[in-house]
Design a protein around this motif. Structure first.
Motif, PDB file in Angstrom:
ATOM      1  N   SER A   1      46.453  43.713  35.531  1.00 59.27           N
ATOM      2  CA  SER A   1      44.995  43.750  35.679  1.00 59.27           C
ATOM      3  C   SER A   1      44.582  44.979  36.490  1.00 59.27           C
ATOM      4  O   SER A   1      45.101  45.216  37.580  1.00 59.27           O
ATOM      5  CB  SER A   1      44.523  42.483  36.380  1.00 59.27           C
ATOM      6  OG  SER A   1      43.270  42.708  36.955  1.00 59.27           O
TER       7      SER A   1
ATOM      8  N   THR B   1      37.817  35.501  39.576  1.00 60.86           N
ATOM      9  CA  THR B   1      38.659  36.668  39.296  1.00 60.86           C
ATOM     10  C   THR B   1      38.585  37.057  37.831  1.00 60.86           C
ATOM     11  O   THR B   1      39.005  36.297  36.965  1.00 60.86           O
ATOM     12  CB  THR B   1      40.143  36.353  39.654  1.00 60.86           C
ATOM     13  OG1 THR B   1      40.163  35.525  40.807  1.00 60.86           O
ATOM     14  CG2 THR B   1      40.923  37.615  39.899  1.00 60.86           C
ATOM     15  N   GLY B   2      38.028  38.206  37.588  1.00 63.70           N
ATOM     16  CA  GLY B   2      38.133  38.802  36.253  1.00 63.70           C
ATOM     17  C   GLY B   2      37.221  38.240  35.191  1.00 63.70           C
ATOM     18  O   GLY B   2      37.312  38.627  34.031  1.00 63.70           O
TER      19      GLY B   2
ATOM     20  N   LEU C   1      41.834  45.312  37.874  1.00 66.14           N
ATOM     21  CA  LEU C   1      41.081  44.838  39.037  1.00 66.14           C
ATOM     22  C   LEU C   1      42.035  44.571  40.199  1.00 66.14           C
ATOM     23  O   LEU C   1      41.790  44.968  41.332  1.00 66.14           O
ATOM     24  CB  LEU C   1      40.328  43.547  38.688  1.00 66.14           C
ATOM     25  CG  LEU C   1      39.189  43.712  37.693  1.00 66.14           C
ATOM     26  CD1 LEU C   1      38.671  42.351  37.265  1.00 66.14           C
ATOM     27  CD2 LEU C   1      38.065  44.526  38.328  1.00 66.14           C
TER      28      LEU C   1
ATOM     29  N   TYR D   1      42.991  29.803  34.127  1.00 68.71           N
ATOM     30  CA  TYR D   1      42.524  30.811  33.169  1.00 68.71           C
ATOM     31  C   TYR D   1      41.904  30.124  31.946  1.00 68.71           C
ATOM     32  O   TYR D   1      42.519  29.231  31.358  1.00 68.71           O
ATOM     33  CB  TYR D   1      43.723  31.680  32.765  1.00 68.71           C
ATOM     34  CG  TYR D   1      43.534  32.507  31.517  1.00 68.71           C
ATOM     35  CD1 TYR D   1      42.534  33.477  31.435  1.00 68.71           C
ATOM     36  CD2 TYR D   1      44.381  32.346  30.421  1.00 68.71           C
ATOM     37  CE1 TYR D   1      42.378  34.253  30.295  1.00 68.71           C
ATOM     38  CE2 TYR D   1      44.237  33.114  29.277  1.00 68.71           C
ATOM     39  CZ  TYR D   1      43.227  34.066  29.221  1.00 68.71           C
ATOM     40  OH  TYR D   1      43.067  34.823  28.093  1.00 68.71           O
TER      41      TYR D   1
ATOM     42  N   HIS E   1      47.591  34.227  32.964  1.00 67.74           N
ATOM     43  CA  HIS E   1      47.077  35.015  31.834  1.00 67.74           C
ATOM     44  C   HIS E   1      48.139  35.295  30.784  1.00 67.74           C
ATOM     45  O   HIS E   1      47.834  35.367  29.593  1.00 67.74           O
ATOM     46  CB  HIS E   1      46.503  36.345  32.344  1.00 67.74           C
ATOM     47  CG  HIS E   1      45.128  36.217  32.918  1.00 67.74           C
ATOM     48  ND1 HIS E   1      44.901  35.638  34.145  1.00 67.74           N
ATOM     49  CD2 HIS E   1      43.916  36.562  32.441  1.00 67.74           C
ATOM     50  CE1 HIS E   1      43.601  35.655  34.395  1.00 67.74           C
ATOM     51  NE2 HIS E   1      42.972  36.193  33.368  1.00 67.74           N
TER      52      HIS E   1
ATOM     53  N   HIS F   1      48.669  36.698  36.964  1.00 65.28           N
ATOM     54  CA  HIS F   1      49.390  37.248  35.810  1.00 65.28           C
ATOM     55  C   HIS F   1      50.121  36.162  35.029  1.00 65.28           C
ATOM     56  O   HIS F   1      50.181  36.205  33.802  1.00 65.28           O
ATOM     57  CB  HIS F   1      50.365  38.342  36.266  1.00 65.28           C
ATOM     58  CG  HIS F   1      49.673  39.621  36.584  1.00 65.28           C
ATOM     59  ND1 HIS F   1      49.850  40.302  37.761  1.00 65.28           N
ATOM     60  CD2 HIS F   1      48.755  40.348  35.892  1.00 65.28           C
ATOM     61  CE1 HIS F   1      49.094  41.381  37.764  1.00 65.28           C
ATOM     62  NE2 HIS F   1      48.411  41.438  36.642  1.00 65.28           N
TER      63      HIS F   1
ATOM     64  N   ASP G   1      48.067  37.052  42.986  1.00 62.32           N
ATOM     65  CA  ASP G   1      48.215  37.971  41.843  1.00 62.32           C
ATOM     66  C   ASP G   1      49.306  37.505  40.885  1.00 62.32           C
ATOM     67  O   ASP G   1      49.159  37.595  39.659  1.00 62.32           O
ATOM     68  CB  ASP G   1      48.511  39.388  42.347  1.00 62.32           C
ATOM     69  CG  ASP G   1      47.371  39.901  43.210  1.00 62.32           C
ATOM     70  OD1 ASP G   1      46.259  39.344  43.089  1.00 62.32           O
ATOM     71  OD2 ASP G   1      47.584  40.828  44.009  1.00 62.32           O
TER      72      ASP G   1
END
Lengths: 443, 1031
Positions: A111, A32-33, A113, A6, A85, A82, A78
Motif C-alpha cells: 500500500s 485505512t485506505g 499509503l 477488509y 487484503h 496486507h 500493517d
C-alpha cells in the motif's frame, strides 16, 4: 494485536457501516485506505474472546449482517492490513511469523499509503523490483537492507519493512470532535416555532462556542427535524463567507424557520454547523469599504424571506446567444465591486433605449402582411399591461437559433415595432411552438 | 440585363475551421442559385483557389480570387484580385505576413501600401477593419476607411454591407452606409457566406469548437447566432438590401472589373544556364548523346531513332530546361555519392535513361514513350526521383533551396483532411461526449481495407453499444459524414519540390512548414499540376537508403566495391530465393501476397520480376487478370489474345494485360488512337474520372474499333479490359524501375547478408516486417547476430568479422528510449579507452539519463564491460545501476560498494527474452515459441517448417506470434494472418464467418493457436482456419 477488516466487494459496500461494525469490537478504529479498517485489540480479550479465533468470528458475524469481509490479526497494523487484503482467507498471524504469511503476496499489493509515498513513486519502485526479478514480498524481504537503502532510499527500506511485516506504528484514530452537530430526541415534543427556536438557540450557542474553540467559523448549517406525524422538515444554508458571531447566526436561523409552522409536534431535532475558516481579510488601502459579510448575509436572508428563495442574488449574463441569457446567482459578498466591469459592450446595447423585459413574456396575436407584422394584440395580459394596435413602423426580423444539439434547442424571429397606441415594443415568434410573444417594451 | 447579385465575400473550408464547405460545393450551389460570380476569400491564403477555379470553370460561373488578410490588431481585410499585378501582390503580401517571425503576424499599413496595386479592398464584415474601428466610435471607423481609401485608392475600395438578420450587425451596417455617404464611396452587398447551405451551420459550429478547443456546451457566443451565412440567391439579397439597391448593383460592377483568372498564375520554369554558343535544346541534345553513348553500347540505330524522336518533341514543347534541371539534380547526387533513381513514367523515356535519370532501358524493354510525354496532353511530364530516405534526401532538398533561393523553391503542401478516427474524435469531443463514448465512437471507424457490405453504420454503432436513435449519436453520425474530406490544416508533402523562374511567392503564397527552415507553398501536388506548376518529386525511399548503406558497409568491411548498375544478371541464387518465396526484406516482393505468388510465377528472368512487382496490385486483381496469368504461366491454360492484332502487345504477359502501357497500346492498335489520345483515355478512366469524360472517350474508342472491324462481344471484352484497368493499372516502366531495386536488394541479401541486414535494421521502420521478424529470418539463414554492447556497439548496427565469418552487431539504436545524442556520447567516450566498470562508464558518459542506463543494463548492453566479474549478468548490472542513480554524495562516493555483488538471481531464458522485447523490441536469443515447443508438441501443434510435409486437405494445428493481419479490399472479407514460430512463418486464411465469430481474439491478441486444413497448391502452403484459440 491488531485486526484489519477488509471489505471484499468494496464497490458495493457501505464503508460507514463497516466502520460502525468495527467499532463494536474496539473503541480504537483506524479508517485505512477507503476499503478497510484496522482495530487495536489490545485489552479487548474479555470482550472479543481469544485473538486466534477472532478473524473467523468477525468474518462470520459480518456475513450475517450482509457484509463480505476478510479479516487478519497480526502483531502490527500493517501486516494485518496486507494479510487481510492479499491472503485468500481470514487469518491469525502468530507474532514473528509475519514474513512467512506475507511472503507470497505480489509486491504490487504494497500500500502506498502505508509506505507513505505517492502511487507514482510506488509504481517506479515496483517497476525496479520487477526488473530485479522480485515479484513477491518474500524475495524483497530477503534482500540486504543496506543494498536496498543505497538503491531505493528510505522509501525502499520502508517498503521492505512492510514486506517483512515488521513495521511498528500506532493506529490513527479519527477524531470524532470534528463534527459540529447536536441532535436530540426531545423529551417533550415541541409544538410552537418559538419554543423550537429556544431549543435551537441553545444548540447554536454550544456549537458556536465549539467552533470558536477550534478557531473555526460556520460556513453554513443544516437543520433537520422529525415531527410526530412522521413528516420531516429540513433546511440547508451555505454562506458565501463563514460567520462566527452567534447573534448573526441566530438571526439567520430565526429568519429561516420563520415560515415553518409545524403540522404536529417536533419530536427530534438535529443542528449541524459546517465548519469553515474564519475570515481574515486585510483590505487594500485604496479598496472601498464593503459592508460586513455577516450583515449582508442577514439582509439577504431578510429579503429572501420576502421575495422567496432563489429569487435574490445578482443577475449574471450567460455565455450564449439565447435571448435573455440571464440567471440569478447568489450574491458573492466578497466581490460586489468587481461586477460593474461586465457590462454589455455590444453596439446595440449602447444604442438601445431602456428596455423593460416581460418575464415571462406575454402571449400576443400578430397579424402579418407582406411578411411583416401589421397588427399586434395581447391575448390575455392578466394583471400586466398589454399592448394593442396597428404596426406603424417595424424593424426585423432578427433571427436567433441555437443549442441545436440538445433539448434546449431554440429558434426565434424577433421584431421591433412601433404601434399605433404609441408603444414601442419587441415581439417574437417562437418558431418551435409557432407562437407569438410580447418580449419587451422600450421606454 | 437585371442587376444580378454576385457573392464577392465567401469563405471556404480552406479558411481551416472557419468555413464548412469545399470550394467545389460552394461553386456548385452558387451555380444552382444562378449566382453568376463568386469570390472565395479565405483567411491569409489562396489554398482552395485552384480547386475553386476548376470547379467554377466547369460550372460556368466566374471565379474571383482574393483573400482575407489578417491585419496587426486582428481585423481581417477582404481583398480581391483585379489583375495579374494584383495576384502577384496578393501572393507576396500573404507570404510576407506568413513568413514574418514572432507573434505579430498580421499585415502592417506599410505592407498594405507596398502590395496594394492591382487589389481592390472591401471594408469587411464584423471582423473587418471598419467594424473593429467602430468599437471606438464612428469617427475612428471613418478614419480607418479613409486610410484604406488612401492606400488602395478611392476607386478601389467598397464599403461592404452584410445582413444576417442580426440586430447588432444592423448598427454596423448603418454606420458603414453613413461612412460611405460621407466619403462618397460605393456600397457593396455581400452575405459573407461561410457555408453553401443553411444546414451546414451545424458543421461550422463544430469546427468553431475544434478551433477554440472547446465543446458546444461551453462555446457560448463563439458559435453562430443563426444559420444565415449561406449562399443566397439574387432574390433574397435584393429583398435584404431593398433600401440599398446600389449595393447589389455594385457586385456586378465589381465583378466585371475583376479581370484576373487563374488560367495563368504566372509560373515559369527556371532556365538552365548553358555554355556560350548553346541554347537549352542544343545543350540537351549534346548531353543526351554523350549519355546515350555511355548507356548504349553499341549506340544502336533503334535507340538513336527513339532519342531523336523524344528530343524533337521535347524541343517542340519547350521542355529542354526541365530535363536539364533534373539532370543537374541527378548529377549533384552522383557527385555526392547519393543513390538516385527515377521512377514512374519517366522510365519510358530514352532521354531520361541516357541522362542517367532512370535506370531502365526503355528501348530494350520496348516501353511506350507516350505514357510519359505527348504533344496532345500539353502538360509537364512527371519525373519522380527516388532518393535514400533520411539525411541524404535532406541534402538534396537543401541544395535546391540554396540554388534557387528561398522564394524560388518550396515544397508542395499536403492538405490534411478530416478522415477516419481523428474526425470521429474531434466531432465527438465538440459534441461533449465523455472519454469512453469517444473511444467507442473512434473504434467504429473501420481500419481494414475491406468494407463488409453487411457492416452498415447502424450495425457498427450497435456493436459499440451506441444507439443511432439517440439524437446526439445521430447528430454525430450525420456530422461525421459531412466532415469527411474537409480540409483541416496544411501539412508538407513528403517530397514534391517546386522550383520557379523568378519569385515563386508571386505565383502562390509561401509559408513556413513545421520543419524549421522549410518553406511550403499553399497548394498540394494536384493543384500544382492543374495550375501548370512543375514539381520534381524527391521521394525518400527506405530501400534506397538500405542499398546505399549496404554498399558502404561492403566497401568498409568486405573491402569490395559493388556497382548496382553492373550487378551480375540472372544470378541463380537470387532467382532460387525468389522462386522459394524466401524474400523477407527484399524490396516490393516480401509481402504475404507476393510470397504466395512467387512460387507460382517461378521467376527466372528480370522481366518476371517486373511482372511480379506489378501483379499484386488492385488493377490486375480487380480486373481479374491475376489467375489467368498464373494459369498460363504454369501451362494450365492456353495463351490466347483478345484480338490477333494485340499479340505483339500482350505476348510478354501471355495475352493478359498487366500494365498501363499495354492498355495504351491496345487502344492505339484497336481504335487507331495516337499515343496522346491513348494517354488521354487512361486519364479519363483514372482517379479523377468524370462520367461525361469517360462516356466521351469510350464512344471514341468504340468508334475507332468498329472502324477497324472489331465489333460485338470482342469489342466489349477489349473495352472492358481497357477501361477497368485504367483506374489501378501499374505502369510497366515504374514496375521495371522497382524491379531493379528488388533484384538489387535480393542480390545483396543473398551474397552480403550481414551488410544487407545491418543496413536494413538501420533503416527501420520500412517494408512489411518488424525488425524482430527480420532478425529471426536472417538467423534461420545462418547469419549470426551479436548483442548490443556499450563497449563495441555503435548507434547503427554494424558488421563484425570473426574468423572470416561476418556477423551483425546490433546497434545502440535498438535500445528503446535511448537518445541518439546519448548513444553517440557513449561511442565518443569509448575512444579514450575501454570502460572499466559500470560506475566508471556512468561517470564518463554524463549525457546518459538514469532511465537510459537502466535500459542499457536491462537489455544486457552493460554485461561485457571489462571490469565486470566473470559470469556477470543483466541483474548484476541492474543492481549496480540502481545504486548509480542515487549519488552517495561527495563524502561517500569514493567508498567501495560493499554490496556490489548482486544478491539478485540471474534472469531465466524466458525473462531474458521478455527483457529483450521490452527494451529492444527484438531478440537474438531463441524464438519465444521454442520455449513452449515441447508442451505444444504434446497437444499436436506442428511447426511452420513442418507444414510442407502435410498433404493438401489434412487437418493441422499451428501456433505462433501474429506478425501481420490483413483484410485486403479485394479479398471479399477474408482475413490473412501470418504466424511466426521458431522455424518460419505459417500463412493462415480466415473466412469472413470465422472472423465474425472470433473478431475480438483475432484483433486483440498477438499469440494464437489455429486449427485448420492445409492448403498446399503450387508449392504455396497455407492453413485455412477452422478454429481459433489463444496461446
Amino acid at each position: 494485536m491488531f485486526c484489519c477488516i477488509y471489505a471484499i466487494d468494496k464497490d458495493n459496500s457501505d464503508y460507514q457501516a463497516l466502520v460502525a461494525f468495527a467499532s463494536r469490537f474496539s473503541p480504537l478504529v483506524e479508517e485505512t485506505g477507503g476499503d478497510s479498517v484496522v482495530l487495536d485489540l489490545e485489552g479487548t480479550e474479555l470482550l472479543n474472546g481469544p485473538f486466534t479465533d477472532f478473524p473467523g468470528r468477525i468474518t462470520r458475524l459480518a456475513e450475517r449482517e450482509g457484509m463480505a469481509v476478510r479479516a487478519a490479526v497480526a502483531a502490527n497494523p500493517d501486516a494485518a492490513f496486507h494479510a487481510a487484503h492479499g491472503l485468500p482467507e481470514s487469518v491469525f498471524i502468530e507474532p514473528g511469523k509475519e514474513a512467512e504469511y506475507l511472503g507470497d503476496l505480489p509486491v504490487e499489493n504494497i500500500s502506498h499509503l502505508l509506505a507513505d509515498i505517492t502511487v507514482e513513486r510506488l509504481g517506479e519502485i515496483v517497476g525496479t523490483l520487477n526488473s530485479w526479478g522480485i515479484s513477491t514480498f518474500g524475495p524483497l524481504a530477503a534482500l540486504p537492507t543496506t543494498g536496498i537503502s543505497e538503491r531505493l532510499g528510505p522509501e525502499g527500506v520502508r517498503i521492505q519493512q512492510l514486506a517483512k511485516g515488521k513495521t511498528r506504528r500506532s493506529i490513527i484514530v479519527k477524531s470524532t470532535g470534528a463534527v459540529f452537530s447536536l441532535s436530540e430526541r426531545l423529551e417533550h415534543p415541541v409544538s410552537s416555532r418559538e419554543t423550537l427556536l429556544l431549543v435551537l438557540a441553545g444548540y447554536l450557542e454550544k456549537l458556536t462556542a465549539y467552533l470558536k474553540a477550534h478557531h473555526l467559523a460556520a460556513a453554513g448549517f443544516e437543520l433537520e427535524t422529525r415531527l410526530a406525524d412522521g413528516s420531516t422538515y429540513a433546511r440547508k444554508i451555505q454562506f458565501p463567507s463563514p460567520i462566527k458571531e452567534y447573534r448573526t447566526l441566530k438571526k439567520i436561523l430565526e429568519l429561516e424557520i420563520e415560515g415553518f409552522s409545524p403540522s404536529s409536534p417536533v419530536t427530534w431535532v438535529r443542528l449541524e454547523l459546517n465548519p469553515g475558516k474564519t475570515r481574515m481579510i486585510q483590505s487594500g488601502l485604496f479598496t472601498p469599504d464593503t459592508p460586513e459579510p455577516e450583515k449582508t448575509e442577514l439582509v439577504l436572508a431578510r429579503i429572501g424571506k420576502i421575495v422567496g428563495q432563489g429569487k435574490i442574488g445578482s443577475p449574471e449574463v450567460e455565455n450564449s446567444h439565447r435571448p435573455d441569457p440571464v440567471r440569478i446567482k447568489r450574491f458573492d459578498t466578497g466581490s460586489v465591486f468587481r461586477k460593474n466591469r461586465h457590462m454589455d459592450q455590444s453596439p446595440s446595447a449602447r444604442k438601445q433605449p431602456a428596455t423593460r423585459k416581460l418575464r415571462p413574456p406575454l402571449a400576443v396575436m400578430v397579424w402579418m402582411g407582406e411578411n411583416r407584422p401589421i397588427r399586434v394584440q395581447t391575448t390575455d395580459s392578466g394583471i400586466r399591461k398589454g399592448v394593442s394596435g396597428k404596426v406603424l413602423v417595424s424593424a426585423g426580423p432578427w433571427l436567433t437559433s441555437g443549442e441545436w444539439w440538445s433539448k434546449g434547442k431554440w429558434e426565434r424571429e424577433e421584431w421591433d415595432l412601433q404601434l399605433s397606441d404609441g408603444t414601442i415594443c419587441r415581439v417574437y415568434h417562437d418558431l418551435q411552438s409557432n407562437r407569438w410573444y410580447l418580449d419587451a417594451i422600450y421606454d | 440585363m437585371t442587376d444580378l447579385f454576385f457573392e464577392l465575400h465567401a469563405r471556404s473550408a480552406f479558411s481551416f475551421l472557419e468555413g464548412a464547405s469545399t470550394p467545389e460545393e460552394l461553386t456548385s450551389v452558387a451555380a444552382e442559385l444562378d449566382i453568376p460570380g463568386l469570390a472565395i476569400l479565405d483567411r491569409d491564403g489562396v489554398y482552395g483557389a485552384p480547386r475553386f477555379h476548376i470547379a467554377a470553370r466547369e460550372a460556368g460561373i466566374r471565379a474571383h480570387i482574393g483573400a482575407e488578410i489578417t491585419l496587426q490588431g486582428g481585423a481581417r481585410l477582404p481583398v480581391l484580385v483585379e489583375n495579374k499585378t494584383g495576384y502577384k501582390n496578393l501572393c507576396r503580401l500573404i507570404t510576407t505576413i506568413r513568413m514574418r517571425p514572432g507573434p505579430q503576424r498580421g499585415a502592417t499599413e506599410e505592407d498594405l501600401r507596398r502590395f496594394s496595386s492591382g487589389l481592390i479592398c472591401l471594408t469587411g464584415d464584423q471582423n473587418g477593419p471598419a467594424a473593429h474601428a467602430l468599437r471606438n466610435g464612428f469617427e475612428e471607423a471613418l478614419k480607418t476607411v479613409n486610410m484604406l481609401a488612401d492606400i488602395f485608392g478611392p476607386d478601389r475600395i467598397y464599403c461592404e454591407l452584410q445582413r444576417h438578420f442580426d440586430r447588432d450587425e444592423e448598427y454596423h451596417t448603418q454606420a458603414i452606409a453613413g461612412i460611405a455617404e460621407k466619403l462618397k464611396l460605393p456600397l457593396l452587398a455581400s452575405n459573407g457566406a461561410c457555408y453553401a447551405l443553411a444546414s451546414e451551420r451545424k458543421l461550422l459550429d463544430i469546427l468553431t469548437c475544434v478551433r477554440n478547443r472547446t465543446n458546444l456546451q461551453q462555446a457560448g457566443r463563439l458559435l453562430c447566432r443563426n444559420s444565415e451565412r449561406h449562399l443566397k440567391p439574387h432574390r433574397l439579397m435584393e429583398q435584404l438590401f431593398r433600401d440599398y439597391p446600389g449595393a447589389i448593383a455594385a457586385t456586378r460592377e465589381l465583378s466585371s472589373r475583376l479581370e484576373f483568372t487563374l488560367d495563368d498564375p504566372g509560373y515559369r520554369f527556371p532556365e538552365y544556364p548553358v555554355p556560350a554558343g548553346e541554347n537549352m535544346s542544343s545543350y540537351l541534345r549534346k548531353v543526351t548523346e554523350e549519355g546515350a553513348r555511355h548507356r548504349y553500347r553499341p549506340f544502336h540505330e533503334k535507340a538513336r531513332r527513339q532519342i531523336k524522336r523524344e528530343l524533337d518533341l521535347i524541343e517542340k514543347l519547350g521542355m529542354a530546361g526541365y530535363f536539364l534541371i533534373v539532370w543537374d539534380i541527378v548529377n549533384f547526387c552522383r557527385e555526392h555519392g547519393i543513390l538516385v533513381q527515377g521512377r514512374g513514367s519517366a522510365a519510358n523515356s530514352a532521354v531520361c535513361y541516357s541522362l542517367g535519370i532512370t535506370a531502365v532501358d526503355p528501348v530494350g524493354m520496348d516501353l511506350l514513350f507516350e505514357r510519359f510525354l505527348s504533344e496532345e496532353r500539353g502538360e509537364w511530364p512527371d519525373i519522380d526521383l527516388d532518393l535514400p530516405s533520411g539525411e541524404q534526401r535532406e541534402r538534396v532538398i537543401k541544395w535546391l533551396y540554396s540554388k534557387y533561393g528561398k522564394s524560388g523553391a518550396a515544397m508542395t503542401a499536403n492538405v490534411i483532411t478530416y478522415r477516419g478516427r481523428s474526425a470521429a474524435r474531434e466531432i465527438g469531443k465538440a459534441l461533449g461526449f465523455d472519454l469512453s463514448t469517444l473511444s467507442r465512437l473512434s473504434s467504429l471507424i473501420n481500419v481494414w481495407e475491406w468494407k463488409d457490405p453487411k457492416e452498415n453504420a447502424a450495425r457498427h454503432f450497435a456493436d459499440a453499444g451506441l444507439d443511432l436513435k439517440d439524437p446526439r449519436i445521430k447528430e454525430f453520425f450525420q456530422l461525421y459524414q459531412a466532415a469527411q474530406d474537409l480540409p483541416r490544416h496544411l501539412g508538407q508533402h513528403s517530397g514534391g519540390m517546386v522550383i520557379c523562374f523568378g519569385q515563386l511567392d508571386s505565383v502562390v503564397p509561401l509559408q513556413p512548414a513545421s520543419m524549421p527552415g522549410r518553406v511550403v507553398l499553399q497548394w498540394d501536388k494536384d493543384d500544382c499540376a492543374e495550375m501548370g506548376i512543375l514539381k520534381v518529386d524527391l521521394l525518400g525511399l527506405g530501400m534506397m537508403a538500405v542499398l546505399e548503406d549496404t554498399l558502404s558497409i561492403i566497401r568498409s568491411e568486405y573491402g569490395e566495391e559493388v556497382d548496382l548498375a553492373h550487378l551480375p544478371q540472372d544470378d541463380p541464387a537470387v532467382y532460387k530465393g525468389l522462386r522459394q518465396a524466401d524474400t523477407i526484406g527484399v524490396f516490393q516482393v516480401e509481402s504475404r501476397a507476393q510470397m504466395a505468388t512467387l512460387p507460382r510465377i517461378q521467376p527466372g528472368t528480370f522481366y518476371d520480376i517486373v511482372v511480379q512487382v506489378a501483379i499484386i496490385r488492385p488493377g490486375p486483381i480487380v480486373g481479374k487478370m491475376v489467375h489467368p496469368y498464373l494459369k498460363r504461366r504454369q501451362g494450365k491454360e492456353p495463351v490466347e489474345y483478345l484480338h490477333p492484332d494485340l499479340e505483339p502487345v500482350l505476348k510478354r504477359t501471355l495475352g493478359v494485360p498487366l500494365f498501363q502501357e499495354q492498355l495504351l497500346r491496345m487502344a492505339m492498335i484497336c481504335a487507331g488512337f495516337s499515343g496522346g489520345e491513348a494517354e488521354e483515355l487512361r486519364r479519363a478512366f483514372g482517379f479523377k474520372r468524370s462520367e461525361q469524360r469517360m462516356q466521351h472517350v469510350e464512344k471514341k474508342l468504340r468508334k475507332g474499333m468498329t472502324k477497324r472491324g472489331i465489333v460485338g462481344k470482342q469489342q466489349d471484352r477489349i473495352v472492358q479490359a481497357i477501361t477497368s484497368f485504367a483506374l489501378y493499372g501499374f505502369p510497366e516502366s515504374h514496375a521495371a524501375s522497382f524491379a531493379l531495386l528488388a533484384y538489387a536488394s535480393a542480390y545483396l541479401r543473398c551474397h552480403y547478408p550481414a551488410a544487407f541486414h545491418a543496413a536494413l535494421l538501420n533503416n527501420q521502420p520500412m517494408g512489411f516486417y518488424h525488425p524482430a521478424t527480420i532478425v529471426k529470418d536472417a538467423q534461420r539463414h545462418g547469419l549470426r547476430f551479436r548483442p548490443i554492447d556499450v563497449s563495441v556497439s555503435d548507434w547503427d548496427c554494424t558488421v563484425e568479422s570473426v574468423e572470416d565469418k561476418k556477423s551483425v552487431r546490433l546497434g545502440l539504436r535498438y535500445i528503446k528510449g535511448l537518445r541518439e545524442k546519448a548513444a553517440r556520447a557513449i561511442v565518443e567516450a569509448r575512444q579514450s579507452g575501454p570502460f572499466r566498470s559500470i560506475e566508471e562508464f556512468s561517470r564518463r558518459v554524463p549525457a546518459l539519463s538514469k532511465s537510459e542506463i537502466a535500459s542499457l543494463a536491462a537489455a544486457g548492453a552493460l554485461n561485457f564491460i571489462e571490469g565486470n566479474s566473470p559470469g556477470f549478468t543483466r541483474r548484476d548490472a541492474l543492481w549496480q545501476v540502481e545504486r548509480l542513480k542515487r549519488p552517495a554524495g561527495e563524502l561517500l562516493q569514493n567508498l567501495d560498494d560493499s554490496m556490489a555483488v548482486s544478491p539478485l538471481k540471474s534472469m531465466t531464458e524466458e525473462e531474458r527474452i521478455n527483457a529483450d522485447f521490452h527494451y529492444t523490441d527484438l531478440t537474438i536469443a531463441r524464438h519465444p515459441m521454442a520455449l513452449r515447443r515441447a508442451e505444444l508438441a504434446r497437444n499436436g501443434t506442428v511447426r511452420a517448417v513442418d507444414l510442407k510435409s502435410f498433404r493438401n486437405g489434412e487437418n493441422v494445428r499451428v501456433a505462433g506470434h501474429v506478425i501481420a493481419r490483413q483484410r485486403p479490399g479485394t479479398a471479399k472479407g477474408f482475413v490473412f494472418i501470418s504466424l511466426e514460430d521458431e522455424t518460419g512463418i505459417s500463412n493462415i486464411i480466415i473466412t469472413p464467418s470465422l472472423f465474425d465469430r472470433h473478431r475480438s481474439e483475432l484483433i486483440n491478441n498477438r499469440w494464437l493457436l489455429v486449427d485448420g486444413i492445409v492448403q498446399n497448391a503450387d508449392r504455396v502452403i497455407s492453413v485455412k482456419a477452422t478454429e481459433i484459440g489463444l496461446l
